[in-house]
Design an enzyme around this catalytic site. Structure first.
Site, short mmCIF file in Angstrom:
data_model
loop_
_atom_site.label_atom_id
_atom_site.label_comp_id
_atom_site.label_asym_id
_atom_site.label_seq_id
_atom_site.Cartn_x
_atom_site.Cartn_y
_atom_site.Cartn_z
N GLY A 14 -9.04 -0.24 -46.19
CA GLY A 14 -8.90 -1.65 -45.58
C GLY A 14 -9.26 -2.81 -46.48
NE ARG A 28 -13.85 -13.37 -66.06
CZ ARG A 28 -13.48 -14.63 -65.86
NH1 ARG A 28 -14.28 -15.43 -65.52
NH2 ARG A 28 -12.19 -14.97 -65.94
NE ARG A 75 -7.50 3.04 -44.13
CZ ARG A 75 -7.35 1.91 -43.36
NH1 ARG A 75 -6.28 1.51 -42.88
NH2 ARG A 75 -8.44 1.00 -43.20
N GLY A 105 -14.78 1.33 -48.14
CA GLY A 105 -15.56 1.81 -46.87
C GLY A 105 -16.02 2.94 -46.99
CG ASP A 106 -17.34 6.19 -43.48
OD1 ASP A 106 -18.29 6.18 -44.00
OD2 ASP A 106 -16.84 6.77 -42.44
CB THR A 129 -15.70 -2.19 -45.10
OG1 THR A 129 -15.39 -2.16 -43.63
CG2 THR A 129 -17.21 -1.73 -45.20
CG ASP A 131 -15.16 -1.90 -40.17
OD1 ASP A 131 -14.61 -2.84 -39.84
OD2 ASP A 131 -14.42 -0.70 -40.69
CG ASP A 133 -18.74 0.82 -41.14
OD1 ASP A 133 -18.41 0.57 -42.34
OD2 ASP A 133 -17.77 1.84 -40.60
N GLY A 174 -14.04 -3.39 -36.21
CA GLY A 174 -15.20 -2.63 -36.37
C GLY A 174 -15.33 -1.40 -36.44
NE ARG A 175 -12.72 2.46 -39.98
CZ ARG A 175 -11.36 2.62 -40.24
NH1 ARG A 175 -10.56 3.60 -39.63
NH2 ARG A 175 -10.69 2.01 -41.26
#
Ligand code: F6P
Length: 326
Positions: A14, A28, A75, A105-106, A129, A131, A133, A174-175
């Site tokens: 995401g 850079r 994805r 993310g994860d 992300t 989230d 998390d 936030g999944r």
């Protein structure tokens, strides 16, 4: 360890506001360190399909303020297979790319960990992300912007909620994590937050809200984290309507607007520092680590910890929310 001459950078999973600021910083700082820098489009998919372009400092001009990711994102199922990862590795070899910086993310960092171990590749992750998390970092790139977006939206919802004396359930992303819901609730003065980490029964919720109504409040707003555990805003609203038919209930699902927009100063600075730190990590012979920030200091977090360890919400925040919602 063999010397690094060229690095590839990609965004995956995401998108999150601040990813562009991170791309700019990695490019850079990489060029500053003497590396050739390659932008890889559409995440791991683009790596497999060789959608790659060499970047100069100009490629990342005028992007620090832009949401989304100029590299696009995806994805990629194929990358979860050994054959897919072999293709990706072959492309890297052919292009002469020695190391990768992965922003995501994860799931993206899980892919990076497997790929890095399989082919002994130097890979550095940046936590990108909304989230928040990922374990080992106080904040992820994009989280602060999303939180501010939620706050602005809830401020607006409160105007209509107050006028009509209604109870609103506002669902946020936030999944499986409640950071956006809990901190969004605190920032917007909501009456409650329903998060997957802490279970709350409908009768407790009804009591809490009823207490607020009785105490002269003429509206209530409850932030609900999207998750099968919370049942989402729709599910909760339905249950509350059945138990408390007198309440005038409405639902708003904020959805993907939480992922867009110009990053906040916090996210731009975080992304810039983390991007530069990714290059430092490579120069430092670090492998398979995510860049994190703790107490304003850059830290290296092994991928295994960042992905597998559970980042906990601070229960004191829920307690503050409860005390302030009377
Ligand atoms: O991980 C970021 C996130 O926005 C989650 O909060 C949400 O559950 C998910 O992505 C939505 O994914 P998609 O964009 O594929 O609908």
């Amino acid at each position: 360890m063999s010397k690094i001459n060229s690095i590839g950078i990609l965004t995956s999973g995401g998108d999150a506001p601040g990813m562009n600021a991170a791309i700019r910083a990695v490019t850079r700082a990489g060029i500053f360190a003497g590396f050739r820098v390659f932008g890889i489009f559409r995440g791991y998919k683009g790596l497999i399909l060789d959608e790659i372009e060499e970047f100069s400092t100009q490629n990342v001009s005028n992007i620090i303020q832009r949401g989304g990711t100029i590299l696009k994102t995806a994805r990629c199922k194929e990358f979860t297979t050994p054959e897919g990862r072999q293709c990706a590795y072959d492309v890297m070899k052919r292009r002469g790319i020695d190391a990768l910086v992965v922003i995501g993310g994860d799931g993206s960092l899980t892919g990076a960990r497997i790929f890095g171990n399989e082919f002994s590749l130097p890979i550095i992750g940046l936590p990108g992300t909304i989230d928040n998390d990922l374990y080992g970092t106080d904040s992820t790139i994009g989280y602060d912007t999303a939180l501010n977006t939620i706050m602005e939206c809830v401020d607006k919802i409160r105007d209509t909620a107050t006028s009509h004396e209604r109870l609103f359930f506002v669902e946020v992303m936030g999944r499986d994590a409640g950071f956006l819901a809990l901190n969004g609730a605190l920032a917007s003065g909501a009456e409650a937050a329903i998060i997957p980490e802490i279970s709350m029964q409908v009768d407790q919720l009804g009591e809490l809200i009823g207490h607020g109504f009785r105490k002269s409040k003429n509206s209530s707003i409850v932030l609900v984290a999207e998750s099968p555990v919370t049942g989402g805003a729709m599910g909760l609203a339905q249950r509350v309507k059945e138990e408390y038919p007198d309440y005038d209930v409405r639902v708003t699902i904020l959805g993907h607007l939480q992922r867009g927009g110009s990053p906040t100063a916090f996210d731009r600075i975080l992304a810039s520092r983390m991007g530069a730190a990714a290059i430092d990590a490579l120069l430092d012979d670090q492998r398979n680590v995510m860049i994190g920030i703790r107490n304003d200091e850059i830290v290296y977090v092994p991928f295994t910890k960042a992905i597998k360890n559970e980042k906990r919400v601070n229960p004191q925040k829920l307690e503050v929310l409860r005390r302030l919602s009377i």
